[in-house]
Enzyme design. Sequence first.
Site, PDB file in Angstrom:
ATOM      1  N   ASP A  61       0.828  -1.207   0.000  1.00 29.15           N
ATOM      2  CA  ASP A  61       0.000   0.000   0.000  1.00 29.15           C
ATOM      3  C   ASP A  61       0.865   1.261   0.000  1.00 29.15           C
ATOM      4  O   ASP A  61       1.962   1.259   0.557  1.00 29.15           O
ATOM      5  CB  ASP A  61      -0.900  -0.011   1.246  1.00 29.15           C
TER       6      ASP A  61
ATOM      7  N   TRP B 221       2.849   7.982  -2.629  1.00 33.98           N
ATOM      8  CA  TRP B 221       4.254   8.142  -3.002  1.00 33.98           C
ATOM      9  C   TRP B 221       4.361   9.037  -4.239  1.00 33.98           C
ATOM     10  O   TRP B 221       5.187   9.935  -4.309  1.00 33.98           O
ATOM     11  CB  TRP B 221       4.865   6.756  -3.276  1.00 33.98           C
TER      12      TRP B 221
ATOM     13  N   ARG C 152      -0.680   9.110 -10.086  1.00 32.52           N
ATOM     14  CA  ARG C 152      -0.700   7.896  -9.258  1.00 32.52           C
ATOM     15  C   ARG C 152      -0.081   6.702  -9.978  1.00 32.52           C
ATOM     16  O   ARG C 152       0.531   5.837  -9.356  1.00 32.52           O
ATOM     17  CB  ARG C 152      -2.149   7.558  -8.879  1.00 32.52           C
TER      18      ARG C 152
ATOM     19  N   HIS D 224       2.528   3.218  -9.125  1.00 33.07           N
ATOM     20  CA  HIS D 224       2.375   1.789  -9.388  1.00 33.07           C
ATOM     21  C   HIS D 224       3.591   1.237 -10.124  1.00 33.07           C
ATOM     22  O   HIS D 224       4.036   0.124  -9.866  1.00 33.07           O
ATOM     23  CB  HIS D 224       1.095   1.520 -10.181  1.00 33.07           C
TER      24      HIS D 224
ATOM     25  N   SER E  99     -10.620  -7.298  -4.916  1.00 31.01           N
ATOM     26  CA  SER E  99     -11.943  -7.337  -5.569  1.00 31.01           C
ATOM     27  C   SER E  99     -12.569  -5.945  -5.561  1.00 31.01           C
ATOM     28  O   SER E  99     -13.425  -5.638  -6.382  1.00 31.01           O
ATOM     29  CB  SER E  99     -12.882  -8.285  -4.823  1.00 31.01           C
ATOM     30  N   GLU E 100     -12.130  -5.108  -4.625  1.00 29.49           N
ATOM     31  CA  GLU E 100     -12.710  -3.756  -4.472  1.00 29.49           C
ATOM     32  C   GLU E 100     -11.996  -2.713  -5.342  1.00 29.49           C
ATOM     33  O   GLU E 100     -12.506  -1.611  -5.532  1.00 29.49           O
ATOM     34  CB  GLU E 100     -12.648  -3.319  -3.002  1.00 29.49           C
TER      35      GLU E 100
ATOM     36  N   ARG F 224     -11.848   1.973  -8.552  1.00 27.34           N
ATOM     37  CA  ARG F 224     -10.947   3.116  -8.812  1.00 27.34           C
ATOM     38  C   ARG F 224     -11.274   3.740 -10.167  1.00 27.34           C
ATOM     39  O   ARG F 224     -11.936   3.113 -10.993  1.00 27.34           O
ATOM     40  CB  ARG F 224      -9.502   2.630  -8.797  1.00 27.34           C
TER      41      ARG F 224
ATOM     42  N   LEU G 278      11.462 -20.242  -4.576  1.00 25.45           N
ATOM     43  CA  LEU G 278      10.387 -19.429  -3.999  1.00 25.45           C
ATOM     44  C   LEU G 278       9.055 -19.625  -4.735  1.00 25.45           C
ATOM     45  O   LEU G 278       9.016 -19.611  -5.968  1.00 25.45           O
ATOM     46  CB  LEU G 278      10.793 -17.945  -4.081  1.00 25.45           C
TER      47      LEU G 278
ATOM     48  N   ILE H  45      -6.554  -5.314   7.532  1.00 23.64           N
ATOM     49  CA  ILE H  45      -6.290  -6.511   6.710  1.00 23.64           C
ATOM     50  C   ILE H  45      -6.892  -6.308   5.316  1.00 23.64           C
ATOM     51  O   ILE H  45      -6.463  -6.931   4.346  1.00 23.64           O
ATOM     52  CB  ILE H  45      -6.902  -7.784   7.362  1.00 23.64           C
ATOM     53  N   SER H  46      -7.907  -5.437   5.215  1.00 27.89           N
ATOM     54  CA  SER H  46      -8.525  -5.099   3.931  1.00 27.89           C
ATOM     55  C   SER H  46      -8.908  -6.302   3.074  1.00 27.89           C
ATOM     56  O   SER H  46      -8.626  -6.334   1.864  1.00 27.89           O
ATOM     57  CB  SER H  46      -7.618  -4.166   3.135  1.00 27.89           C
TER      58      SER H  46
END
Length: 224
Positions: free
Chosen positions: A3, A8, A16, A20, A49-50, A54, A114, A175-176
Amino acid sequence: IMDGNGRWATQRNKPRTAGHKAGVSALRTTIEACATYGVDVLTVFAFSSENWRRPDQEVSMLMELFLLTLKNQAKRLHKNNIRLKIIGEKTKFSESLQSKMQEVEQLTSDNTGLLLIIAANYGGQWDIEQACLQMMSYASKENVSLSDLKVDDFLSTAGIPEPDLFIRTGGEHRISNFLLWQLAYSELYFTDTLWPDFDKDALDLAMTHYSSRQRRFGQTGEQL
Ligand code: FPP
């Protein structure tokens, strides 16, 4: 949870979307560090999902960035023995993004280093709900009792150990709707550092914090 990309960028008088892009670079640094440290699994929340709510322009930029990053980084992931797995409702993404996701998952499927999990169009509540639905249909199809089945085995993270450490950058203590079920016993670590500024030193700090915690899983300190 990565986040703080937007803030930033705003702090630097940039759009914005520039945040990213810088976020992808921070992600590469973190993946590299985790691979070097011998971390087994790294799960990152790339798109919730939310996040569809945007502005259209930001959503489409993020989709382009996912596609471009997968295209550019596939070989590098593979060369570094990293296995990629995407969790979330993938059918909402464009055909080209879905097929790229599948292609890179397939390319890296036999890698033993990993395990990098990207949560995309993911929600913790969605995951629990889809697990329950799958479990019910499995029970009726295989004629087994629901009580003999375990929710864990139907989550999108089935077979993968639960996270030891949860890190959220960007200063919010939430935790969103990330891995709700899986985070039950995880150590939670929150930092004000904005995601694009999160580097190896910041990761080291989080790990130092983790190593000082006593994980009791319901037992007393004396029992341990
Ligand atoms: C949260 O910052 C960040 C996101 C919603 C996107 C995260 C995506 C990346 C870091 C790119 C990852 C790329 C791949 C290929 C997985 P925010 O925009 O909510 O920041 P703010 O809270 O400051 O507005």
